[in-house]
Design an enzyme around this catalytic site. Structure first.
Site, mmCIF file in Angstrom:
data_model
loop_
_atom_site.group_PDB
_atom_site.id
_atom_site.type_symbol
_atom_site.label_atom_id
_atom_site.label_comp_id
_atom_site.label_asym_id
_atom_site.label_seq_id
_atom_site.Cartn_x
_atom_site.Cartn_y
_atom_site.Cartn_z
ATOM 1 N N TRP A 131 0.744 -1.207 0.191
ATOM 2 C CA TRP A 131 0.203 -0.107 0.086
ATOM 3 C C TRP A 131 0.855 1.209 -0.137
ATOM 4 O O TRP A 131 1.901 1.390 0.736
ATOM 5 C CB TRP A 131 -0.914 -0.001 1.223
ATOM 6 C CG TRP A 131 -1.706 1.127 1.434
ATOM 7 C CD1 TRP A 131 -2.726 1.778 0.405
ATOM 8 C CD2 TRP A 131 -2.042 2.034 2.743
ATOM 9 N NE1 TRP A 131 -3.287 2.763 0.988
ATOM 10 C CE2 TRP A 131 -3.135 2.898 2.319
ATOM 11 C CE3 TRP A 131 -1.396 1.880 3.885
ATOM 12 C CZ2 TRP A 131 -3.595 3.787 3.265
ATOM 13 C CZ3 TRP A 131 -2.158 2.692 4.983
ATOM 14 C CH2 TRP A 131 -3.089 3.563 4.541
ATOM 15 N N ASP A 203 -0.404 -5.731 9.593
ATOM 16 C CA ASP A 203 -1.391 -4.805 8.998
ATOM 17 C C ASP A 203 -2.647 -5.658 8.663
ATOM 18 O O ASP A 203 -2.764 -6.522 7.653
ATOM 19 C CB ASP A 203 -0.839 -3.935 7.862
ATOM 20 C CG ASP A 203 -1.831 -2.695 7.475
ATOM 21 O OD1 ASP A 203 -3.001 -2.541 8.254
ATOM 22 O OD2 ASP A 203 -1.632 -2.171 6.450
ATOM 23 N N LYS A 238 -13.218 -1.330 6.146
ATOM 24 C CA LYS A 238 -13.694 -2.007 5.135
ATOM 25 C C LYS A 238 -14.908 -2.977 5.623
ATOM 26 O O LYS A 238 -16.103 -3.244 4.691
ATOM 27 C CB LYS A 238 -12.724 -2.837 4.215
ATOM 28 C CG LYS A 238 -11.343 -1.982 3.829
ATOM 29 C CD LYS A 238 -11.778 -0.790 2.867
ATOM 30 C CE LYS A 238 -10.392 -0.120 2.307
ATOM 31 N NZ LYS A 238 -9.806 0.575 3.197
#
Length: 389
Positions: A131, A203, A238
């Site tokens: 990311w 993460d 999300k």
């Protein structure tokens, strides 16, 4: 002549790559434009879910009982933190894990990064690719950044890092490739970390979108069961479609529960000087859903629906690409998980896709698969085939 001001020589920082592309998309006047960039879940009708039914019912209940607007503790709603901790680490003894509510996953990354820089290590190794904001977050706190190739070559690279290096790992739904490690690969990686005394930093932005809510947590639980101290940055943005609520958490796993109070004081001091304390509403929603049986069952089905849509789109997209370009391989799309995949386009091909066909992808031709639907997928595939040849 321009008059000198106090700010004449400020650093000109590049526009954020994702939001910069989105800004450009919004200014595009072509009616056939397609945005495959931002990582939000999009339904078949081309619209993102405004509120999940479980979230809507939780908010209705909050409105009925009233929502306290006083400050939360510095490290957030402790009931929310404990529920999130169990979601990630399971129902076993978790008294050696300190947790705090954060403003989304990004602030969890930043607070942990500050702590790492101050107390643990001067350097961190992150995947390449990863990311795009990961590097920005760690660079801001002054940590030296190493990049390990992902997934090919990662074991060889990590085995050469000095002991005590913190290593960032995507626990599930790797962003941007969608390629996750298998159970055997995670076990091999755990042995490597133990042998070379590396420190895992997970993460977890997509729990539930890989293979399942419980299944996606298994890599973290495996490392913890094997005795690793580690860091975890978590996001519900999300999985609850709570993008604007910025609701996340951080966790630090220690060998001794006796260290938890000292860790709490240290992390609270970092939070206090960053945003003081987190907001209430997102945590209240998540807490209510996770601790209410019917709402939790509803939410788990919603997560299943989102995951199934992503996996179905992978197969459809891969098949259509293979049919259009039989000489190229797209099998890797079938094997991935989560929102994203990489198309393997060059910068020139990405530019052509945008300029000639009004199709916007993120850096390295990252695509949010849920932005595809029955109305646009054939046009996207046709356009890709034209820029590749």
């Amino acid at each position: 002549m321009q008059e000198d001001t106090l700010f004449s020589n400020i650093t000109d920082v590049p526009t954020d790559p994702i939001f910069g592309i989105n800004d450009r998309f919004l200014k595009d006047t072509r009616i056939n434009k397609i945005n495959l960039t931002v990582g939000i879940f999009i339904e078949e009708d081309g619209k993102s879910a405004l509120r999940l039914p479980s979230v809507r019912l939780a908010e209705e209940k909050i409105n009925q009982i009233g929502d306290n607007k006083n400050y939360l503790p510095i490290d957030g709603d402790l009931e929310y933190v404990e529920l999130t901790k169990k979601l990630i680490f399971g129902e076993g003894d978790i008294s050696n894990i300190y947790g705090a509510q954060t403003i989304g996953g990004t602030s969890a990354l930043r607070i942990i990064a500050d702590f790492v820089k101050n107390e643990v290590a001067e350097h961190i190794s992150i995947p390449d690719p990863t990311w795009e904001n990961h590097e920005n977050v760690f660079r801001r706190v002054g940590i030296t950044i190493d990049k390990y190739p992902y997934p090919e070559g990662m074991y060889d690279h990590l085995s050469k890092l000095p002991a005590g290096t913190v290593v960032l790992l995507h626990a599930m739904c790797h962003n941007p490739t969608g390629h996750d490690l298998t159970k055997d690969e995670w076990e091999k990686l755990e042995i490597l970390f133990r042998k070379h005394k590396l420190i895992p930093f997970f993460d977890t932005a997509y729990q539930g979108f890989g293979t399942g809510i419980q299944e996606d947590a298994l890599p973290i639980r495996y490392f913890v069961e094997r005795g690793h101290e580690c860091f975890v940055a978590h996001s519900f943005s999300k999985s609850f479609s709570l993008y604007g609520e910025r609701i996340g958490a951080l966790f630090i796993v220690m060998k001794s529960p006796e260290l938890v109070d000292r860790m709490r004081r240290n992390i609270r001091s970092l939070i206090r000087t960053t945003y003081s304390n987190p907001p209430r509403h997102g945590a209240h929603i998540v807490k209510l859903v996770l601790q209410t049986a019917n709402l939790r069952n509803m939410w788990e089905l919603e997560v299943d629906h989102a995951r199934n849509r992503m996996q179905s789109l992978r197969k459809i997209f891969s098949q259509k690409l293979r049919e259009k370009m039989p000489n190229r391989t797209f099998a890797y799309l079938d094997e991935g998980h989560g929102f994203f995949c990489l198309l393997g386009l060059t910068n020139g091909q990405i530019d052509r896709l945008r300029d000639e066909f009004a199709i916007y992808t993120a850096g390295r031709s990252r695509v949010n698969l849920t932005a595809l639907n029955n109305k646009n997928i054939d046009y996207v595939v046709e356009s890709i085939s034209k820029v590749i040849v």
